[in-house]
Design an enzyme around this catalytic site. Structure first.
Site, mmCIF file in Angstrom:
data_model
loop_
_atom_site.group_PDB
_atom_site.id
_atom_site.type_symbol
_atom_site.label_atom_id
_atom_site.label_comp_id
_atom_site.label_asym_id
_atom_site.label_seq_id
_atom_site.Cartn_x
_atom_site.Cartn_y
_atom_site.Cartn_z
ATOM 1 N N GLU A 267 0.822 -1.203 0.000
ATOM 2 C CA GLU A 267 0.000 0.000 0.000
ATOM 3 C C GLU A 267 0.867 1.269 0.000
ATOM 4 O O GLU A 267 0.432 2.327 -0.466
ATOM 5 C CB GLU A 267 -0.914 -0.016 1.242
ATOM 6 C CG GLU A 267 -2.299 0.521 0.979
ATOM 7 C CD GLU A 267 -3.268 0.225 2.113
ATOM 8 O OE1 GLU A 267 -4.134 -0.642 1.921
ATOM 9 O OE2 GLU A 267 -3.162 0.847 3.180
ATOM 10 N N HIS A 288 6.809 -27.248 -1.400
ATOM 11 C CA HIS A 288 6.198 -28.345 -2.147
ATOM 12 C C HIS A 288 5.015 -27.874 -2.981
ATOM 13 O O HIS A 288 4.202 -28.670 -3.427
ATOM 14 C CB HIS A 288 5.811 -29.472 -1.179
ATOM 15 C CG HIS A 288 7.025 -30.111 -0.579
ATOM 16 N ND1 HIS A 288 7.510 -31.329 -0.971
ATOM 17 C CD2 HIS A 288 7.889 -29.655 0.367
ATOM 18 C CE1 HIS A 288 8.606 -31.617 -0.288
ATOM 19 N NE2 HIS A 288 8.862 -30.611 0.537
ATOM 20 N N LYS A 401 -14.278 0.823 -3.698
ATOM 21 C CA LYS A 401 -15.361 1.233 -2.787
ATOM 22 C C LYS A 401 -16.456 1.965 -3.553
ATOM 23 O O LYS A 401 -17.646 1.695 -3.366
ATOM 24 C CB LYS A 401 -14.816 2.149 -1.680
ATOM 25 C CG LYS A 401 -13.882 1.453 -0.711
ATOM 26 C CD LYS A 401 -13.524 2.400 0.420
ATOM 27 C CE LYS A 401 -12.417 1.852 1.276
ATOM 28 N NZ LYS A 401 -11.869 2.820 2.203
HETATM 29 O O1 PA5 Z 1 -3.468 1.512 6.022
HETATM 30 C C1 PA5 Z 1 -4.592 1.925 5.906
HETATM 31 O O2 PA5 Z 1 -4.846 3.140 6.009
HETATM 32 C C2 PA5 Z 1 -5.750 1.008 5.662
HETATM 33 O O3 PA5 Z 1 -5.375 -0.311 5.605
HETATM 34 C C3 PA5 Z 1 -6.785 1.127 6.753
HETATM 35 O O4 PA5 Z 1 -6.199 0.768 7.971
HETATM 36 C C4 PA5 Z 1 -7.972 0.238 6.452
HETATM 37 O O5 PA5 Z 1 -8.499 0.577 5.206
HETATM 38 C C5 PA5 Z 1 -9.023 0.381 7.519
HETATM 39 O O6 PA5 Z 1 -9.462 1.695 7.609
HETATM 40 P P1 PA5 Z 1 -10.198 2.206 8.905
HETATM 41 O O7 PA5 Z 1 -9.288 2.027 10.052
HETATM 42 O O8 PA5 Z 1 -10.501 3.653 8.631
HETATM 43 O O9 PA5 Z 1 -11.448 1.381 9.043
#
Ligand code: PA5
Length: 413
Positions: A267, A288, A401
């Protein structure tokens, strides 16, 4: 913690770039500098530890804990808890929307009194939101509001999001995720610390380990800085055409360390058409299944091995009266054999033109894990800056989303 580059090109020619990236990070001049709060978490959290431990002690008086969260709001806690093991039931929800998974979860807590730690920085994420609603519906049918106030723990933004009004109205215990800490960099905040403490783990030692690593990587701009070394290795491999980094571990308990690491790096770096693809395998099992591809498939990968030197538990191979061809191993330590397998695989992969480096941890305890987490976070930031991206945003996560909301008929989409 030690890095070993015996089977790798450490990419030292990039050290100047890595040091410059570190300078941008430390001076707050990098892209995404609004999100550097994680840098200071190991010391900033010390004042919150007692309150977190007190909440954890209350959770431990119930039958177990359900952690409701997705991505950065659950992977860090799960990684630490599964790596260290726990005697307390901790289960996870809200990281998928599978009806069977959540039905089974409801069945399993039918006659039990579980606590819930709902974790969402935005408080608006669909997956944990739905899981929390389903769980609350179940809990409200069994417990009074006062009883629930002792069982619900919410970790969220200080002001925004749908959890805030509920916390106020229902009197739940709450913890705050700082505005300047992104989800995937939040494991050393209450996001990770509360579930980890509830699992019976020593969060003071975790923070001490992280601080010890911060003292190294934040102060050293030389080529001895392990975070700079790792960032150089990764970027040099990427620039030489190796686009996939494979995280290897030889202990099933480390599976979720790899999952957390994949989110952190994927990310942070995968944007603007760039970024190393972070993948992982669990050895020996995947030797394996994926072993053939790694040894002889298209040469796209480089490897990073997480090697734990001393085991928390070990088994001596017993002698056997049956001739199963394994008697030559009798009396040897299973952990030692596992590490010999690691060395053998590394050698074979090297001959198959897959380079690999090792991150060597002395043992798998809170202190060492704290060091490891901070090391990965810091190296990720440096590596992302070297790549030229903002390591602290995730604009691409919104794409699915919007379409999902439209297909679900959410008003306004
Ligand atoms: O790293 C990030 O920002 C994301 O992985 C969020 O943690 C994830 O989308 C969850 O978001 P939230 O904590 O707002 O529910």
């Amino acid at each position: 913690m030690e890095l070993n580059f015996q089977h790798a090109d450490p990419g030292l020619s990039l050290m100047g770039e890595a040091a410059a990236a570190r300078g941008l990070l430390e001076s707050g001049k990098c892209k995404g500098s609004d999100f550097l709060g994680w840098l200071g978490l190991p010391s900033a959290m010390v004042s919150q530890v007692s309150r977190i431990e007190e909440a954890a002690a209350r959770i431990r008086k119930s039958d177990g804990l359900i952690v409701v969260g997705i991505g950065g709001s659950y992977l860090g806690a799960r990684a630490v808890i599964e790596a260290l093991g726990t005697d307390f039931p901790v289960v996870f929800a809200g990281h998928n929307m599978d009806s069977l998974y959540h039905s089974d979860l409801l069945n399993s807590i039918q006659k039990k009194k579980y606590s819930i730690n709902v974790i969402s920085k935005s408080g608006t994420t669909t997956e944990p939101g739905l899981a929390f609603r389903i769980l609350m519906n179940h809990m409200e049918s069994r417990f009074s509001r006062d009883e629930l106030a002792g069982l619900i723990f919410a970790t969220t933004d200080a002001n925004k999001g749908s959890l805030r009004p509920l916390i106020k109205e229902r009197g739940w215990t709450d913890f705050v995720i700082g505005d300047d800490v992104g989800g995937r960099f939040s494991v050393l905040s209450p996001v990770g610390l509360l579930p980890i403490a509830a699992a019976g783990k020593n969060i003071r030692r975790l923070l001490e380990g992280a601080q010890a690593m911060a003292d190294i990587v934040r102060k050293d701009s030389s080529e001895k800085n392990p975070a700079l070394q790792y960032a150089c290795y990764r970027n040099a491999s990427y620039r030489s055409g190796k686009k996939i980094e494979l995280f290897l571990s030889y202990q099933p308990g480390l599976h979720f360390i790899a999952e957390w690491w994949k989110q952190l790096y994927g990310e942070s770096e995968g944007k603007e058409g760039k970024g190393i693809f972070p993948a992982s395998v669990d050895f020996s099992s995947d030797l394996h299944s994926m072993g053939q591809w790694i040894q002889e498939g298209e040469r796209l990968i480089f490897e990073t091995i997480l090697d734990v030197i001393h085991p928390e538990k070990d088994i001596k191979i017993p002698s056997s009266p049956v001739d199963d061809g394994l008697e030559y191993l009798a009396g040897r330590s299973l952990h030692e054999i596992n590490r010999i397998a690691l060395a053998a695989v590394q050698d074979a992969h090297s001959k198959g033109n897959v380079q690999s480096m090792k991150i060597m941890l002395d043992r798998m305890d809170e202190f060492n894990l704290g060091q490891l987490l901070y090391f990965y976070e810091y190296a990720c930031a440096v590596s992302g800056i070297m790549l030229g991206v903002n390591p602290f945003d995730q604009p691409g996560v919104e794409a699915y989303k919007k379409t999902m909301f439209r297909m679900l008929g959410k008003p306004g989409f």
